[in-house]
Design a protein around this motif. Structure first.
Motif, PDB file in Angstrom:
ATOM      1  N   ARG A   9     -21.933  17.806  -5.290  1.00 21.09           N
ATOM      2  CA  ARG A   9     -20.649  16.629  -5.753  1.00 21.09           C
ATOM      3  C   ARG A   9     -20.833  15.663  -5.305  1.00 21.09           C
ATOM      4  O   ARG A   9     -20.883  15.308  -4.086  1.00 21.09           O
ATOM      5  CB  ARG A   9     -19.489  17.213  -6.145  1.00 21.09           C
ATOM      6  CG  ARG A   9     -19.287  18.826  -6.510  1.00 21.09           C
ATOM      7  CD  ARG A   9     -19.380  18.805  -8.153  1.00 21.09           C
ATOM      8  NE  ARG A   9     -18.340  18.027  -8.917  1.00 21.09           N
ATOM      9  CZ  ARG A   9     -18.396  17.916 -10.298  1.00 21.09           C
ATOM     10  NH1 ARG A   9     -19.864  18.314 -10.859  1.00 21.09           N
ATOM     11  NH2 ARG A   9     -17.695  17.000 -10.999  1.00 21.09           N
ATOM     12  N   THR A  11     -19.357  11.122  -5.917  1.00 21.08           N
ATOM     13  CA  THR A  11     -18.326  10.321  -6.621  1.00 21.08           C
ATOM     14  C   THR A  11     -18.865   8.870  -6.626  1.00 21.08           C
ATOM     15  O   THR A  11     -19.387   8.352  -5.466  1.00 21.08           O
ATOM     16  CB  THR A  11     -17.005   9.919  -5.490  1.00 21.08           C
ATOM     17  OG1 THR A  11     -16.646  11.596  -5.479  1.00 21.08           O
ATOM     18  CG2 THR A  11     -16.027   9.388  -6.373  1.00 21.08           C
ATOM     19  N   GLN A  13     -18.205   4.818  -6.677  1.00 18.63           N
ATOM     20  CA  GLN A  13     -16.939   4.004  -6.338  1.00 18.63           C
ATOM     21  C   GLN A  13     -17.545   2.729  -6.787  1.00 18.63           C
ATOM     22  O   GLN A  13     -18.535   2.213  -6.755  1.00 18.63           O
ATOM     23  CB  GLN A  13     -16.513   4.225  -5.010  1.00 18.63           C
ATOM     24  CG  GLN A  13     -16.127   5.506  -4.547  1.00 18.63           C
ATOM     25  CD  GLN A  13     -15.693   5.584  -3.242  1.00 18.63           C
ATOM     26  OE1 GLN A  13     -16.281   4.617  -2.272  1.00 18.63           O
ATOM     27  NE2 GLN A  13     -14.729   6.329  -2.858  1.00 18.63           N
ATOM     28  N   ASP A  31     -12.554   5.156  -6.873  1.00 21.62           N
ATOM     29  CA  ASP A  31     -13.135   6.129  -7.641  1.00 21.62           C
ATOM     30  C   ASP A  31     -13.344   5.913  -9.220  1.00 21.62           C
ATOM     31  O   ASP A  31     -12.513   5.584  -9.874  1.00 21.62           O
ATOM     32  CB  ASP A  31     -12.638   7.461  -7.386  1.00 21.62           C
ATOM     33  CG  ASP A  31     -12.747   7.855  -5.930  1.00 21.62           C
ATOM     34  OD1 ASP A  31     -13.394   7.266  -5.074  1.00 21.62           O
ATOM     35  OD2 ASP A  31     -11.957   8.766  -5.527  1.00 21.62           O
ATOM     36  N   LEU A  32     -14.701   6.008  -9.689  1.00 21.85           N
ATOM     37  CA  LEU A  32     -15.166   6.056 -11.027  1.00 21.85           C
ATOM     38  C   LEU A  32     -15.280   7.176 -11.521  1.00 21.85           C
ATOM     39  O   LEU A  32     -14.588   7.615 -12.853  1.00 21.85           O
ATOM     40  CB  LEU A  32     -16.277   4.956 -11.349  1.00 21.85           C
ATOM     41  CG  LEU A  32     -16.178   3.496 -10.890  1.00 21.85           C
ATOM     42  CD1 LEU A  32     -17.659   3.251 -10.740  1.00 21.85           C
ATOM     43  CD2 LEU A  32     -15.156   2.985 -11.642  1.00 21.85           C
ATOM     44  N   VAL A  33     -16.096   8.006 -11.128  1.00 20.78           N
ATOM     45  CA  VAL A  33     -16.352   9.217 -11.746  1.00 20.78           C
ATOM     46  C   VAL A  33     -16.984  10.331 -10.633  1.00 20.78           C
ATOM     47  O   VAL A  33     -17.703   9.946  -9.844  1.00 20.78           O
ATOM     48  CB  VAL A  33     -17.302   9.225 -13.091  1.00 20.78           C
ATOM     49  CG1 VAL A  33     -18.650   8.470 -12.662  1.00 20.78           C
ATOM     50  CG2 VAL A  33     -17.455  10.526 -13.750  1.00 20.78           C
ATOM     51  N   GLU A  34     -16.713  11.656 -10.975  1.00 23.34           N
ATOM     52  CA  GLU A  34     -17.437  12.615 -10.106  1.00 23.34           C
ATOM     53  C   GLU A  34     -18.352  13.249 -10.772  1.00 23.34           C
ATOM     54  O   GLU A  34     -17.766  13.831 -11.985  1.00 23.34           O
ATOM     55  CB  GLU A  34     -16.262  13.441  -9.344  1.00 23.34           C
ATOM     56  CG  GLU A  34     -16.866  14.640  -8.290  1.00 23.34           C
ATOM     57  CD  GLU A  34     -15.752  15.368  -7.558  1.00 23.34           C
ATOM     58  OE1 GLU A  34     -16.179  16.465  -7.437  1.00 23.34           O
ATOM     59  OE2 GLU A  34     -14.571  14.922  -7.509  1.00 23.34           O
ATOM     60  N   VAL A  35     -19.603  13.718 -10.413  1.00 29.31           N
ATOM     61  CA  VAL A  35     -20.421  14.277 -11.040  1.00 29.31           C
ATOM     62  C   VAL A  35     -21.421  15.305 -10.065  1.00 29.31           C
ATOM     63  O   VAL A  35     -21.321  15.151  -9.148  1.00 29.31           O
ATOM     64  CB  VAL A  35     -21.541  13.355 -11.938  1.00 29.31           C
ATOM     65  CG1 VAL A  35     -20.632  12.542 -12.917  1.00 29.31           C
ATOM     66  CG2 VAL A  35     -22.342  12.495 -11.096  1.00 29.31           C
ATOM     67  N   SER A  66     -25.203  10.372 -18.769  1.00 24.66           N
ATOM     68  CA  SER A  66     -24.113  10.221 -19.566  1.00 24.66           C
ATOM     69  C   SER A  66     -23.369   8.927 -19.476  1.00 24.66           C
ATOM     70  O   SER A  66     -23.984   8.057 -18.836  1.00 24.66           O
ATOM     71  CB  SER A  66     -22.996  11.343 -18.971  1.00 24.66           C
ATOM     72  OG  SER A  66     -22.266  10.533 -17.682  1.00 24.66           O
ATOM     73  N   ASP A  68     -20.724   8.190 -18.656  1.00 23.97           N
ATOM     74  CA  ASP A  68     -19.794   7.932 -17.607  1.00 23.97           C
ATOM     75  C   ASP A  68     -20.458   7.196 -16.515  1.00 23.97           C
ATOM     76  O   ASP A  68     -19.971   6.408 -15.760  1.00 23.97           O
ATOM     77  CB  ASP A  68     -19.198   9.219 -16.934  1.00 23.97           C
ATOM     78  CG  ASP A  68     -18.116   9.759 -17.726  1.00 23.97           C
ATOM     79  OD1 ASP A  68     -17.757   9.134 -18.741  1.00 23.97           O
ATOM     80  OD2 ASP A  68     -17.809  11.012 -17.820  1.00 23.97           O
ATOM     81  N   VAL A  69     -21.719   7.495 -16.282  1.00 25.44           N
ATOM     82  CA  VAL A  69     -22.604   6.907 -15.420  1.00 25.44           C
ATOM     83  C   VAL A  69     -23.706   5.964 -15.778  1.00 25.44           C
ATOM     84  O   VAL A  69     -24.311   5.358 -15.031  1.00 25.44           O
ATOM     85  CB  VAL A  69     -23.641   8.065 -14.372  1.00 25.44           C
ATOM     86  CG1 VAL A  69     -22.436   9.009 -14.034  1.00 25.44           C
ATOM     87  CG2 VAL A  69     -24.437   8.835 -15.370  1.00 25.44           C
ATOM     88  N   ASP A  76     -22.176  -0.873  -7.101  1.00 27.33           N
ATOM     89  CA  ASP A  76     -21.565   0.030  -6.677  1.00 27.33           C
ATOM     90  C   ASP A  76     -22.025   1.042  -5.489  1.00 27.33           C
ATOM     91  O   ASP A  76     -22.876   0.599  -4.832  1.00 27.33           O
ATOM     92  CB  ASP A  76     -21.518   1.055  -7.964  1.00 27.33           C
ATOM     93  CG  ASP A  76     -20.633   0.417  -9.383  1.00 27.33           C
ATOM     94  OD1 ASP A  76     -19.881  -0.537  -8.957  1.00 27.33           O
ATOM     95  OD2 ASP A  76     -21.313   0.405 -10.335  1.00 27.33           O
TER      96      ASP A  76
END
Length: 110
Positions: A9, A11, A13, A31-35, A66, A68-69, A76
């Motif tokens: 996992r 994150t 940022q 934090d933007l997204v955790e994948v 995705s 999100d990323v 970043d």
């Protein structure tokens, strides 16, 4: 892409600027997204600077494509556990198929 490869996992940022009580710029990481991701060290190097031995580790980080990323840039950074990685360049959309993104990253240790 094999799902077993994405066994970590991470994150993403992004640095945001704000003003403190003295009206000075203060940068913080948000934090933007955790994948799920694959984190694969590629090579390391050591060098001597400022009377200290320092080392850099180049790492390949692989994530599923995705929305999100897809907007992540080299400005970043990535956090994986207690490790922080600077993104070395734009993400690589493998074969332009929108299936997976590769991030070449550098972890600085001092």
């Amino acid at each position: 892409m094999r799902a077993g490869r994405l066994n970590q996992r991470i994150t993403f940022q992004r640095r945001t600027e704000s003003l403190d009580a003295y009206r000075e710029d203060v940068g913080t990481w948000t934090d933007l997204v955790e994948v799920a991701a694959g984190v694969e060290p590629i090579r390391g190097k050591e060098f001597f600077a400022a009377l200290q031995v320092q080392s850099d580790i180049t790492t390949l980080i692989v994530v599923r494509y995705s929305s999100d990323v897809s907007g992540i840039t080299a400005k970043d950074r990535i956090v994986h556990g207690s490790d922080t990685y600077d993104i070395a360049g734009p993400p690589i959309n493998v074969n332009s198929r929108n299936k997976e993104l590769h991030f070449m990253c550098i972890q600085h240790s001092r």
